[in-house]
Design an enzyme around this catalytic site. Structure first.
Site, PDB file in Angstrom:
ATOM      1  N   SER A 285       0.586  -1.019  -0.427  1.00 43.50           N
ATOM      2  CA  SER A 285      -0.141  -0.226  -0.027  1.00 43.50           C
ATOM      3  C   SER A 285       0.828   1.616  -0.227  1.00 43.50           C
ATOM      4  CB  SER A 285      -0.870   0.628   1.380  1.00 43.50           C
ATOM      5  OG  SER A 285      -1.896  -1.564   1.464  1.00 43.50           O
TER       6      SER A 285
HETATM    7  N1  SAH Z   1      -0.088  -5.244   3.517  1.00 49.91           N
HETATM    8  C1  SAH Z   1       0.742  -5.794   3.062  1.00 49.91           C
HETATM    9  C2  SAH Z   1      -0.069  -4.968   1.925  1.00 49.91           C
HETATM   10  C3  SAH Z   1      -0.525  -6.643   1.198  1.00 49.91           C
HETATM   11  S1  SAH Z   1      -1.738  -6.974  -0.336  1.00 49.91           S
HETATM   12  C4  SAH Z   1       2.523  -5.010   2.783  1.00 49.91           C
HETATM   13  O1  SAH Z   1       1.848  -4.698   3.869  1.00 49.91           O
HETATM   14  O2  SAH Z   1       2.707  -5.466   2.146  1.00 49.91           O
HETATM   15  C5  SAH Z   1      -2.709  -8.228   0.537  1.00 49.91           C
HETATM   16  C6  SAH Z   1      -2.223  -9.419   1.125  1.00 49.91           C
HETATM   17  O3  SAH Z   1      -3.565  -9.738   1.365  1.00 49.91           O
HETATM   18  C7  SAH Z   1      -1.681  -9.636  -0.170  1.00 49.91           C
HETATM   19  O4  SAH Z   1      -0.138 -10.245   0.109  1.00 49.91           O
HETATM   20  C8  SAH Z   1      -2.812 -11.518   0.154  1.00 49.91           C
HETATM   21  O5  SAH Z   1      -1.880 -12.453  -0.595  1.00 49.91           O
HETATM   22  C9  SAH Z   1      -3.161 -11.105   1.227  1.00 49.91           C
HETATM   23  N2  SAH Z   1      -4.375 -11.904   1.400  1.00 49.91           N
HETATM   24  C10 SAH Z   1      -5.655 -12.188   1.093  1.00 49.91           C
HETATM   25  N3  SAH Z   1      -6.639 -12.866   0.846  1.00 49.91           N
HETATM   26  C11 SAH Z   1      -6.239 -13.391   2.206  1.00 49.91           C
HETATM   27  C12 SAH Z   1      -7.247 -14.410   3.192  1.00 49.91           C
HETATM   28  N4  SAH Z   1      -7.986 -14.875   3.137  1.00 49.91           N
HETATM   29  N5  SAH Z   1      -5.493 -14.435   4.445  1.00 49.91           N
HETATM   30  C13 SAH Z   1      -4.488 -14.132   4.217  1.00 49.91           C
HETATM   31  N6  SAH Z   1      -3.916 -13.401   3.445  1.00 49.91           N
HETATM   32  C14 SAH Z   1      -4.879 -13.454   2.582  1.00 49.91           C
END
Ligand code: SAH
Length: 213
Positions: free
Chosen positions: A60
């Protein structure tokens, strides 16, 4: 332009965008975002924008990370659950302002890279797990705070149930017009209060595990 200068510019921009909690700003100053983005994007690490990471996911923009951390009102006594470790950047920021972070990711590739960054930066108060984050982390519940960093299409009830009374959760939630809004949920004695904070764009929260990935 050197990195320190870019970093100071970013902190000033975040302050102008209404991020006032100095603990959050100092966490942004201390965590090297360039370590969390692919090398090809390292030059842009201190620009206020989201960047692509592996597995088709995104890290993000710093403003959204700062805003969510600020509005979650985390204290150094809080036990925090994060859903969607991704690059690990948000977890690293949280780790600087709370007692312990539990973070769940569904892609093993992403989690291994994130864990390596936590080790490198000696962020010892982060525990991670490969699982479907929509189910939360029942063994560690209840949590003081929960932050979901992927967009849910329906209210994540199982997560809300893992909040202690008085605890809060921030989650990007699709509304009836299919627009995503950051919603802050507070657990009360007899239910949940909800308030909408900001329009956002996150990758989807996907149901089910991805152990093979
Ligand atoms: N917080 C992260 C942003 C990642 S984007 C950062 O600081 O980089 C969102 C993330 O959520 C992705 O890596 C995706 O794989 C994960 N995600 C999506 N659905 C999910 C679920 N049901 N359980 C765990 N992770 C999930």
């Amino acid at each position: 332009m050197n990195e320190d200068y870019r970093k100071i510019q970013l902190i000033m921009a975040l302050r102008n965008q209404g991020i006032r909690d100095t603990r959050v700003l100092s966490a942004i100053e201390r965590i090297p975002r360039e370590l969390f983005v692919p090398p090809a994007f390292a030059e842009q690490a201190y620009e206020n924008k989201a960047l692509p990471i592996e597995c088709g996911q995104t890290i993000s923009e710093p403003f959204v990370v700062a805003f969510m951390t600020d509005r979650l009102q985390v204290t150094d006594r809080c036990k925090v659950l994060e859903i969607g470790t991704g690059s690990g950047y948000q977890a690293a920021i949280l780790s600087m302002v709370c007692r312990r972070v539990y973070s769940i990711e569904r892609y093993r590739t992403l989690l291994q890279a994130a864990d390596a960054r936590f080790t490198q930066l000696r962020l010892t108060n982060i525990t991670t797990m490969i699982a479907d984050g929509t189910k939360g982390w029942p063994k560690q519940a209840p949590f003081d705070r929960i932050m979901v960093t992927a967009a849910a299409t329906e209210f994540p009830a199982q997560l809300a149930d893992q909040l202690r009374v008085g605890g809060t959760m921030i989650v990007p939630l699709e509304n009836a017009e299919r627009q995503q809004e950051l919603v802050r949920v507070t657990r009360t004695e007899d239910g949940f209060d909800q308030e909408t904070l900001l329009e956002v764009r996150f990758v989807p929260l996907v149901l089910g595990t991805a152990r093979e990935l």
